[in-house]
Design a protein around this motif. Sequence first.
Motif, short mmCIF file in Angstrom:
data_model
loop_
_atom_site.label_atom_id
_atom_site.label_comp_id
_atom_site.label_asym_id
_atom_site.label_seq_id
_atom_site.Cartn_x
_atom_site.Cartn_y
_atom_site.Cartn_z
N THR A 141 34.70 34.82 39.27
CA THR A 141 34.71 33.71 40.43
C THR A 141 34.03 32.76 38.97
O THR A 141 33.64 33.17 38.17
CB THR A 141 34.24 34.04 41.36
N ASP A 171 31.18 31.23 39.76
CA ASP A 171 29.39 31.76 39.26
C ASP A 171 29.72 32.75 38.77
O ASP A 171 28.30 33.66 38.22
CB ASP A 171 29.33 31.30 40.44
N CYS A 211 30.74 36.21 39.32
CA CYS A 211 30.75 37.23 40.13
C CYS A 211 32.03 38.10 39.49
O CYS A 211 33.51 37.15 39.34
CB CYS A 211 30.82 36.95 41.84
N GLN A 268 30.13 30.48 48.14
CA GLN A 268 28.66 30.07 48.53
C GLN A 268 28.69 29.50 50.40
O GLN A 268 29.67 29.25 50.46
CB GLN A 268 28.30 28.22 47.91
#
Length: 139
Positions: free
Chosen positions: A106, A108, A110, A135
Motif C-alpha cells: 500500500t 503507506d 504495508c 487510515q
Amino acid sequence: MLKGARGVIVFIGGAIAIIVAAIWFGFQDQKGDSRTARDFLALAGSGQIAEARALLHPGTADSLSEDALRAIFDPLAPFEDVGFNSFSWSTSNGVRQGRIEGTGTTADGCSSRLVFDMLNGEITHFSIAPLCQRQGQSV
C-alpha cells in the motif's frame, strides 16, 4: 542410413517445437492469470465490487455476494504495487488450474502476501494476509 538420421532430426525438431509451444502458452496463461488477479485487486480496492466479482469463478461468486466482498475490501487500503513471483499451473483434460503468489504494498508501506488460485483464468480462491487497513479503519 542418411534417411534414418534425417527422420530422427525431424522427430527431435518436432518434439522441441511442441515443448517450446507448451512453455510459451503456459507463460501466456500465467500472464493472463496475473493480469486477472491485479485487475481484481485494483477494482475491489477502488470500490468497483461488481466488476471485481465478475472476475471470480461462478462457483466462488455464488458463495461470495457483492455485500460480502464489499465488507472485505471497504476497510482495506488499496495496493499501490502488486508483484507476483511464484507461478504454478497444470492442464488436464482441457482444464487449466494455476496458483500465483506474490506481494501487494500500500501507499503507506504495508505489505500483504497474496495468493490466487485460478481455474481456466478465473479466480476460485484468494488470500490476502495480513490485511492492510485504510487510515482510521479497523479490520
